[in-house]
Write a protein that holds these residues in place. Structure first.
Motif, PDB file in Angstrom:
ATOM      1  N   VAL A 115       0.845  -1.193   0.000  1.00  0.00           N
ATOM      2  CA  VAL A 115       0.000   0.000   0.000  1.00  0.00           C
ATOM      3  C   VAL A 115       0.883   1.246   0.000  1.00  0.00           C
ATOM      4  O   VAL A 115       1.988   1.244   0.545  1.00  0.00           O
ATOM      5  N   THR A 116       0.383   2.281  -0.620  1.00  0.00           N
ATOM      6  CA  THR A 116       1.115   3.541  -0.667  1.00  0.00           C
ATOM      7  C   THR A 116       1.227   4.109   0.740  1.00  0.00           C
ATOM      8  O   THR A 116       0.239   4.148   1.480  1.00  0.00           O
ATOM      9  N   SER A 117       2.422   4.525   1.098  1.00  0.00           N
ATOM     10  CA  SER A 117       2.678   4.973   2.479  1.00  0.00           C
ATOM     11  C   SER A 117       1.848   6.181   2.878  1.00  0.00           C
ATOM     12  O   SER A 117       1.593   6.394   4.059  1.00  0.00           O
ATOM     13  N   THR A 118       1.405   6.980   1.906  1.00  0.00           N
ATOM     14  CA  THR A 118       0.640   8.185   2.229  1.00  0.00           C
ATOM     15  C   THR A 118      -0.872   7.959   2.174  1.00  0.00           C
ATOM     16  O   THR A 118      -1.638   8.878   2.471  1.00  0.00           O
ATOM     17  N   PRO A 175       1.728  -4.377   9.308  1.00  0.00           N
ATOM     18  CA  PRO A 175       2.988  -4.174   8.568  1.00  0.00           C
ATOM     19  C   PRO A 175       3.972  -5.289   8.901  1.00  0.00           C
ATOM     20  O   PRO A 175       4.002  -5.785  10.027  1.00  0.00           O
ATOM     21  N   ASP A 176       4.766  -5.685   7.923  1.00  0.00           N
ATOM     22  CA  ASP A 176       5.787  -6.700   8.191  1.00  0.00           C
ATOM     23  C   ASP A 176       7.202  -6.132   8.105  1.00  0.00           C
ATOM     24  O   ASP A 176       8.166  -6.870   8.158  1.00  0.00           O
ATOM     25  N   LEU A 214       8.807   2.952  -5.804  1.00  0.00           N
ATOM     26  CA  LEU A 214       8.606   2.703  -7.226  1.00  0.00           C
ATOM     27  C   LEU A 214       8.733   4.014  -7.990  1.00  0.00           C
ATOM     28  O   LEU A 214       8.219   5.044  -7.551  1.00  0.00           O
ATOM     29  N   ALA A 215       9.373   3.965  -9.142  1.00  0.00           N
ATOM     30  CA  ALA A 215       9.535   5.150  -9.983  1.00  0.00           C
ATOM     31  C   ALA A 215       8.606   5.033 -11.183  1.00  0.00           C
ATOM     32  O   ALA A 215       8.557   3.994 -11.847  1.00  0.00           O
ATOM     33  N   GLY A 216       7.856   6.105 -11.454  1.00  0.00           N
ATOM     34  CA  GLY A 216       6.961   6.138 -12.600  1.00  0.00           C
ATOM     35  C   GLY A 216       7.652   6.676 -13.833  1.00  0.00           C
ATOM     36  O   GLY A 216       8.809   7.112 -13.787  1.00  0.00           O
ATOM     37  N   ASP A 217       6.939   6.660 -14.951  1.00  0.00           N
ATOM     38  CA  ASP A 217       7.488   7.162 -16.214  1.00  0.00           C
ATOM     39  C   ASP A 217       7.853   8.637 -16.131  1.00  0.00           C
ATOM     40  O   ASP A 217       8.773   9.090 -16.799  1.00  0.00           O
ATOM     41  N   SER A 218       7.136   9.388 -15.306  1.00  0.00           N
ATOM     42  CA  SER A 218       7.374  10.833 -15.200  1.00  0.00           C
ATOM     43  C   SER A 218       8.549  11.146 -14.274  1.00  0.00           C
ATOM     44  O   SER A 218       8.934  12.299 -14.146  1.00  0.00           O
ATOM     45  N   GLY A 219       9.098  10.127 -13.624  1.00  0.00           N
ATOM     46  CA  GLY A 219      10.188  10.349 -12.686  1.00  0.00           C
ATOM     47  C   GLY A 219       9.715  10.477 -11.244  1.00  0.00           C
ATOM     48  O   GLY A 219      10.516  10.461 -10.319  1.00  0.00           O
ATOM     49  N   ALA A 220       8.409  10.599 -11.059  1.00  0.00           N
ATOM     50  CA  ALA A 220       7.857  10.665  -9.705  1.00  0.00           C
ATOM     51  C   ALA A 220       8.005   9.302  -9.038  1.00  0.00           C
ATOM     52  O   ALA A 220       7.967   8.265  -9.702  1.00  0.00           O
ATOM     53  N   THR A 221       8.192   9.303  -7.728  1.00  0.00           N
ATOM     54  CA  THR A 221       8.331   8.049  -6.994  1.00  0.00           C
ATOM     55  C   THR A 221       7.168   7.877  -6.020  1.00  0.00           C
ATOM     56  O   THR A 221       6.582   8.848  -5.551  1.00  0.00           O
ATOM     57  N   VAL A 222       6.860   6.625  -5.762  1.00  0.00           N
ATOM     58  CA  VAL A 222       5.807   6.270  -4.824  1.00  0.00           C
ATOM     59  C   VAL A 222       6.426   5.350  -3.783  1.00  0.00           C
ATOM     60  O   VAL A 222       7.034   4.336  -4.135  1.00  0.00           O
ATOM     61  N   LEU A 230       1.924  -4.915   3.951  1.00  0.00           N
ATOM     62  CA  LEU A 230       1.116  -5.463   5.036  1.00  0.00           C
ATOM     63  C   LEU A 230       0.921  -6.954   4.767  1.00  0.00           C
ATOM     64  O   LEU A 230       1.050  -7.410   3.630  1.00  0.00           O
ATOM     65  N   HIS A 231       0.628  -7.687   5.807  1.00  0.00           N
ATOM     66  CA  HIS A 231       0.442  -9.127   5.647  1.00  0.00           C
ATOM     67  C   HIS A 231      -0.612  -9.635   6.603  1.00  0.00           C
ATOM     68  O   HIS A 231      -0.955  -8.978   7.598  1.00  0.00           O
TER      69      HIS A 231
END
Length: 176
Positions: A133-136, A151-152, A158-166, A171-172
């Motif tokens: 899940v996205t941290s935000t 959370p484990d 992750l980097a997107g095509d635009s250069g933005a990261t997520v 979680l488990h």
């Protein structure tokens, strides 16, 4: 007394356009994809990809589920073996995506999808489930942890095509 006609089921190839509609609405509402990239997407091509995924998955344990209100798709979930390097693809399943149309949230569709996803993973004999899940995304994280997930300690970026990261955290839960 009347009850709403709601359910969750395995997706059919004909659901692909509705899945894309929900996915694009979610991305737009959450600013998950930059506007120029979102506008450049071809919904027909995305629907074709979803239809292929539903009808001819690469792994028989990859399933797409939909939440319905009457005959209208209100959300979808994707479940499959966990492909993380520290997972066992025999015992570890994953919810790859769970999305509810922003205009139809808080109506029980997410809960139905989550239960259907867990049931599907268990039916495929997975004993553990993971979910990035996205941290935000506090609302999603709260929903998931209130449903018994924890959370484990794993996290990724992750980097997107635009250069933005997520940034994401994993979680488990144990499947019984």
């Amino acid at each position: 007394m009347t009850t709403a006609d709601v359910s969750a089921r395995l997706a059919w190839p004909d659901d692909a356009a509705a899945i894309v509609r929900v996915q694009l609405a979610s991305w737009q509402a959450n600013d998950a994809v930059p506007a120029p990239e979102l506008e450049a997407l071809d919904p027909a091509l995305l629907a074709e990809r979803w239809a292929t995924l539903v009808s001819s998955p690469a792994d028989a344990r990859l399933r797409v589920l939909v939440a319905l209100e009457r005959a209208d798709v209100r959300g979808f979930a994707l479940v499959h073996p966990s492909y993380d390097p520290d997972s066992d693809q025999v015992t570890d399943g994953e919810i790859g995506e769970l999305v509810v149309d922003p205009g139809h949230q808080r109506a029980g569709h997410g809960s139905r999808l989550l239960q259907a996803a867990v049931d599907t993973l268990a039916a495929d004999r997975f004993t553990r489930a993971r979910w990035w899940v996205t941290s935000t995304d506090d609302a999603l994280r709260s929903f998931v942890t209130e449903s018994g997930w924890a959370p484990d300690g794993a996290h990724r970026e992750l980097a997107g095509d635009s250069g933005a990261t997520v940034k994401q955290l994993r979680l488990h839960t144990t499947l019984a």
